[in-house]
Design a protein around this motif. Structure first.
Motif, PDB file in Angstrom:
ATOM      1  N   GLN A 263      60.194  46.239  14.824  1.00 51.80           N
ATOM      2  CA  GLN A 263      60.370  46.104  13.386  1.00 51.80           C
ATOM      3  C   GLN A 263      59.602  44.916  12.811  1.00 51.80           C
ATOM      4  OE1 GLN A 263      64.531  45.967  12.539  1.00 51.80           O
ATOM      5  NE2 GLN A 263      64.932  48.041  13.259  1.00 51.80           N
ATOM      6  N   GLU A 264      59.762  43.735  13.373  1.00 46.86           N
ATOM      7  CA  GLU A 264      59.284  42.529  12.702  1.00 46.86           C
ATOM      8  C   GLU A 264      57.906  42.058  13.178  1.00 46.86           C
ATOM      9  OE1 GLU A 264      60.585  41.251  10.144  1.00 46.86           O
ATOM     10  OE2 GLU A 264      62.362  42.502  10.138  1.00 46.86           O
ATOM     11  N   ASP A 265      57.590  42.183  14.477  1.00 47.69           N
ATOM     12  CA  ASP A 265      56.363  41.594  14.995  1.00 47.69           C
ATOM     13  C   ASP A 265      55.108  42.114  14.289  1.00 47.69           C
ATOM     14  OD1 ASP A 265      57.549  41.321  18.438  1.00 47.69           O
ATOM     15  OD2 ASP A 265      57.850  40.075  16.651  1.00 47.69           O
ATOM     16  N   PRO A 266      54.890  43.429  14.165  1.00 51.97           N
ATOM     17  CA  PRO A 266      53.681  43.879  13.467  1.00 51.97           C
ATOM     18  C   PRO A 266      53.659  43.471  11.997  1.00 51.97           C
ATOM     19  CG  PRO A 266      54.597  45.649  14.810  1.00 51.97           C
ATOM     20  CD  PRO A 266      55.631  44.568  14.744  1.00 51.97           C
ATOM     21  N   ILE A 267      54.795  43.419  11.352  1.00 48.46           N
ATOM     22  CA  ILE A 267      54.833  43.072   9.934  1.00 48.46           C
ATOM     23  C   ILE A 267      54.496  41.600   9.729  1.00 48.46           C
ATOM     24  CG2 ILE A 267      56.276  42.993   7.878  1.00 48.46           C
ATOM     25  CD1 ILE A 267      55.473  45.789   8.805  1.00 48.46           C
ATOM     26  N   LEU A 268      55.001  40.727  10.601  1.00 48.04           N
ATOM     27  CA  LEU A 268      54.672  39.304  10.484  1.00 48.04           C
ATOM     28  C   LEU A 268      53.176  39.071  10.703  1.00 48.04           C
ATOM     29  CD1 LEU A 268      57.691  37.641  12.340  1.00 48.04           C
ATOM     30  CD2 LEU A 268      57.285  37.776   9.874  1.00 48.04           C
ATOM     31  N   LYS A 269      52.616  39.761  11.663  1.00 45.33           N
ATOM     32  CA  LYS A 269      51.184  39.650  11.895  1.00 45.33           C
ATOM     33  C   LYS A 269      50.402  40.201  10.716  1.00 45.33           C
ATOM     34  CE  LYS A 269      47.543  41.197  15.034  1.00 45.33           C
ATOM     35  NZ  LYS A 269      47.238  41.996  16.259  1.00 45.33           N
ATOM     36  N   TRP A 270      50.867  41.278  10.137  1.00 46.76           N
ATOM     37  CA  TRP A 270      50.207  41.889   8.985  1.00 46.76           C
ATOM     38  C   TRP A 270      50.212  40.949   7.783  1.00 46.76           C
ATOM     39  CZ3 TRP A 270      46.625  44.702   7.440  1.00 46.76           C
ATOM     40  CH2 TRP A 270      46.633  45.429   6.257  1.00 46.76           C
ATOM     41  N   LYS A 271      51.278  40.198   7.589  1.00 42.82           N
ATOM     42  CA  LYS A 271      51.339  39.237   6.495  1.00 42.82           C
ATOM     43  C   LYS A 271      50.326  38.106   6.693  1.00 42.82           C
ATOM     44  CE  LYS A 271      56.203  40.036   5.289  1.00 42.82           C
ATOM     45  NZ  LYS A 271      57.567  39.424   5.193  1.00 42.82           N
ATOM     46  N   LYS A 272      50.142  37.649   7.932  1.00 38.75           N
ATOM     47  CA  LYS A 272      49.150  36.609   8.199  1.00 38.75           C
ATOM     48  C   LYS A 272      47.737  37.114   7.948  1.00 38.75           C
ATOM     49  CE  LYS A 272      51.992  34.269  11.678  1.00 38.75           C
ATOM     50  NZ  LYS A 272      52.058  33.843  13.107  1.00 38.75           N
ATOM     51  N   VAL A 273      47.492  38.380   8.287  1.00 39.12           N
ATOM     52  CA  VAL A 273      46.163  38.961   8.052  1.00 39.12           C
ATOM     53  C   VAL A 273      45.876  39.034   6.559  1.00 39.12           C
ATOM     54  CG1 VAL A 273      44.802  41.062   8.288  1.00 39.12           C
ATOM     55  CG2 VAL A 273      46.140  40.226  10.220  1.00 39.12           C
TER      56      VAL A 273
ATOM     57  N   TYR B 120      54.435  57.518  12.605  1.00 42.60           N
ATOM     58  CA  TYR B 120      54.927  58.866  12.322  1.00 42.60           C
ATOM     59  C   TYR B 120      54.880  59.206  10.839  1.00 42.60           C
ATOM     60  CZ  TYR B 120      56.686  58.336  17.063  1.00 42.60           C
ATOM     61  OH  TYR B 120      56.788  58.100  18.408  1.00 42.60           O
ATOM     62  N   GLY B 121      54.510  58.251   9.993  1.00 40.79           N
ATOM     63  CA  GLY B 121      54.418  58.537   8.571  1.00 40.79           C
ATOM     64  C   GLY B 121      55.736  58.501   7.845  1.00 40.79           C
ATOM     65  N   PHE B 122      56.750  57.835   8.394  1.00 36.98           N
ATOM     66  CA  PHE B 122      58.027  57.738   7.703  1.00 36.98           C
ATOM     67  C   PHE B 122      57.868  56.898   6.439  1.00 36.98           C
ATOM     68  CE2 PHE B 122      59.980  58.059  12.158  1.00 36.98           C
ATOM     69  CZ  PHE B 122      59.945  59.446  12.108  1.00 36.98           C
ATOM     70  N   ALA B 123      58.659  57.239   5.421  1.00 34.89           N
ATOM     71  CA  ALA B 123      58.581  56.504   4.163  1.00 34.89           C
ATOM     72  C   ALA B 123      58.963  55.042   4.343  1.00 34.89           C
ATOM     73  CB  ALA B 123      59.479  57.168   3.119  1.00 34.89           C
ATOM     74  N   SER B 124      59.915  54.753   5.226  1.00 33.01           N
ATOM     75  CA  SER B 124      60.320  53.366   5.451  1.00 33.01           C
ATOM     76  C   SER B 124      59.198  52.560   6.110  1.00 33.01           C
ATOM     77  CB  SER B 124      61.576  53.330   6.327  1.00 33.01           C
ATOM     78  OG  SER B 124      61.341  53.985   7.569  1.00 33.01           O
ATOM     79  N   ASP B 125      58.465  53.196   7.021  1.00 38.46           N
ATOM     80  CA  ASP B 125      57.348  52.498   7.663  1.00 38.46           C
ATOM     81  C   ASP B 125      56.217  52.244   6.673  1.00 38.46           C
ATOM     82  OD1 ASP B 125      58.841  52.684   9.948  1.00 38.46           O
ATOM     83  OD2 ASP B 125      57.744  54.400  10.764  1.00 38.46           O
ATOM     84  N   ILE B 126      55.958  53.207   5.811  1.00 37.47           N
ATOM     85  CA  ILE B 126      54.907  53.023   4.809  1.00 37.47           C
ATOM     86  C   ILE B 126      55.272  51.899   3.841  1.00 37.47           C
ATOM     87  CG2 ILE B 126      53.684  54.148   2.916  1.00 37.47           C
ATOM     88  CD1 ILE B 126      54.040  56.797   4.392  1.00 37.47           C
ATOM     89  N   GLU B 127      56.526  51.848   3.438  1.00 36.88           N
ATOM     90  CA  GLU B 127      56.967  50.799   2.522  1.00 36.88           C
ATOM     91  C   GLU B 127      56.893  49.428   3.188  1.00 36.88           C
ATOM     92  OE1 GLU B 127      58.394  48.744  -0.732  1.00 36.88           O
ATOM     93  OE2 GLU B 127      57.533  50.753  -0.554  1.00 36.88           O
ATOM     94  N   ALA B 128      57.209  49.365   4.482  1.00 37.52           N
ATOM     95  CA  ALA B 128      57.149  48.078   5.181  1.00 37.52           C
ATOM     96  C   ALA B 128      55.728  47.549   5.266  1.00 37.52           C
ATOM     97  CB  ALA B 128      57.750  48.223   6.575  1.00 37.52           C
ATOM     98  N   LEU B 129      54.742  48.423   5.381  1.00 39.75           N
ATOM     99  CA  LEU B 129      53.344  47.995   5.433  1.00 39.75           C
ATOM    100  C   LEU B 129      52.752  47.748   4.051  1.00 39.75           C
ATOM    101  CD1 LEU B 129      52.000  50.448   8.180  1.00 39.75           C
ATOM    102  CD2 LEU B 129      52.270  47.969   8.411  1.00 39.75           C
ATOM    103  N   GLU B 130      53.235  48.476   3.062  1.00 40.73           N
ATOM    104  CA  GLU B 130      52.655  48.369   1.721  1.00 40.73           C
ATOM    105  C   GLU B 130      53.228  47.208   0.924  1.00 40.73           C
ATOM    106  OE1 GLU B 130      51.599  51.374  -2.001  1.00 40.73           O
ATOM    107  OE2 GLU B 130      52.977  51.987  -0.406  1.00 40.73           O
ATOM    108  N   ARG B 131      54.436  46.799   1.214  1.00 40.91           N
ATOM    109  CA  ARG B 131      55.052  45.712   0.455  1.00 40.91           C
ATOM    110  C   ARG B 131      54.274  44.406   0.585  1.00 40.91           C
ATOM    111  NH1 ARG B 131      59.460  45.280   2.978  1.00 40.91           N
ATOM    112  NH2 ARG B 131      60.555  46.960   1.900  1.00 40.91           N
ATOM    113  N   PRO B 132      53.849  43.971   1.770  1.00 39.56           N
ATOM    114  CA  PRO B 132      53.049  42.733   1.833  1.00 39.56           C
ATOM    115  C   PRO B 132      51.725  42.832   1.084  1.00 39.56           C
ATOM    116  CG  PRO B 132      53.922  43.275   3.994  1.00 39.56           C
ATOM    117  CD  PRO B 132      54.179  44.456   3.118  1.00 39.56           C
ATOM    118  N   VAL B 133      51.156  44.030   0.968  1.00 39.12           N
ATOM    119  CA  VAL B 133      49.913  44.186   0.218  1.00 39.12           C
ATOM    120  C   VAL B 133      50.146  43.907  -1.260  1.00 39.12           C
ATOM    121  CG1 VAL B 133      48.056  45.795  -0.381  1.00 39.12           C
ATOM    122  CG2 VAL B 133      49.057  45.839   1.910  1.00 39.12           C
TER     123      VAL B 133
END
Length: 316
Positions: free
Chosen positions: A218-228, A249-262
């Motif tokens: 849950q958290e490790d890829p998102i924290l790295k994504w925020k640093k990028v 898998y294209g879940f809506a929750s996964d998409i929102e987790a990646l799109e929110r830092p953007v």
């Protein structure tokens, strides 16, 4: 037995104790002969001087051409029709590799207006084969270019050959080309090795996010994504930014987790956000023949709606 006379290094004494002149005369003082200097224009050209010409590049016949003609030559050498991939190679060297995209333009959904391709076309729109693979591990980029690659791609050799040529072309190389970063760590390391003026010269960038799904981590890829994305703020000259989100898998929750830092990152330009699922499944109702997304579509190669036409397939 008579005693020997005592001698010193500089004087000679007799038995009477009277000191005489030194045996070794002192060195003669340097002569004050006036040396005549010549004007630089009258010196022998074969004799090396300590003051070289301030602009030795001006001696090259290439720089006698007008700047307009030189710019035409520069565009032929430093501007590419293909997208330039940038990859960070770790290990001892800690270098970067650059290579041209091998994927046909019709299969690059980041080049379309909406980023939508039909389900069959999306199966081939992957830049995995663009990078030169490490023979020991095909998941990594090869650290050093081969001899054939060095002969084919000599931009860096030209930039190192002449300082004036470097000054006239370095901004052109970054401004007029498109760059693609597949591994997010590349952007994380890029500001540490690239001067800020070069980062500000980049105009077009395609950036992939790390794969993410809440089912695994849950958290490790998102924290790295925020640093990028924080490092992406240093590219303050962007005019076209495409961010490719990769939920597994294209879940809506996964998409929102990646799109929110953007959305929360203060970028200089509004990015185009594209969603690319890593695990693809063929839909029950595929795209009809009259709804292809691009020329030479895998569904119906005979129908052409234009490269920049928006597709009808759901990109999620």
């Amino acid at each position: 037995m008579p005693r020997k006379r005592k001698q010193t290094e500089n004087t000679h004494q007799d038995p009477s104790g009277v000191e005489r002149r030194p045996l070794t005369p002192p060195l003669a003082p340097p002569s004050k002969k006036r040396t005549r200097t010549r004007h630089p224009s009258t010196q022998n050209p074969s004799t090396p001087t300590t003051h070289p010409h301030p602009h030795p590049q001006a001696q090259s016949p290439f720089f006698h051409l007008p700047r307009e003609i030189r710019d035409i030559i520069y565009n032929e050498i430093f501007v590419f029709n293909q997208t330039i991939h940038i990859a960070y190679v770790g290990g001892r060297n800690r270098t970067f590799r650059s290579f041209l995209c091998k994927l046909p333009e019709r299969d690059q959904f980041e080049r379309t207006r909406s980023g939508t391709l039909c389900w069959r076309c999306r199966t081939v729109s992957d830049h995995y084969e663009c990078s030169p693979k490490d023979p020991r591990n095909h998941l990594n980029v090869r650290g050093a270019p081969t001899l054939a690659e060095k002969r084919e791609f000599r931009v860096m050799a030209l930039l190192r050959a002449c300082r004036r040529l470097y000054i006239e072309t370095i901004d052109l190389l970054y401004i007029r080309n498109r760059f693609y970063i597949k591994n997010p760590r590349t952007l994380l390391e890029l500001p540490a090795y690239t001067p800020q003026p070069r980062l500000s010269s980049i105009r077009t960038l395609y950036l992939e996010s790390p794969p993410h799904t809440a089912a695994v981590s849950q958290e490790d890829p998102i924290l790295k994504w925020k640093k990028v994305l924080k490092a992406l703020e240093k590219l303050d000259g962007l005019t076209d930014l495409c961010v490719i989100l990769q939920p597994v898998y294209g879940f809506a929750s996964d998409i929102e987790a990646l799109e929110r830092p953007v959305r929360e990152t203060k970028l200089v330009v509004q990015p185009r956000v594209i969603v690319k699922k890593l695990v693809r499944m063929a839909p029950a109702n595929p795209t009809p023949e009259n709804g292809v997304c691009r020329p030479n579509c895998a569904v119906n190669p005979g129908v052409s709606l234009g490269l920049l036409g928006a597709g009808t397939g759901d990109n999620r």
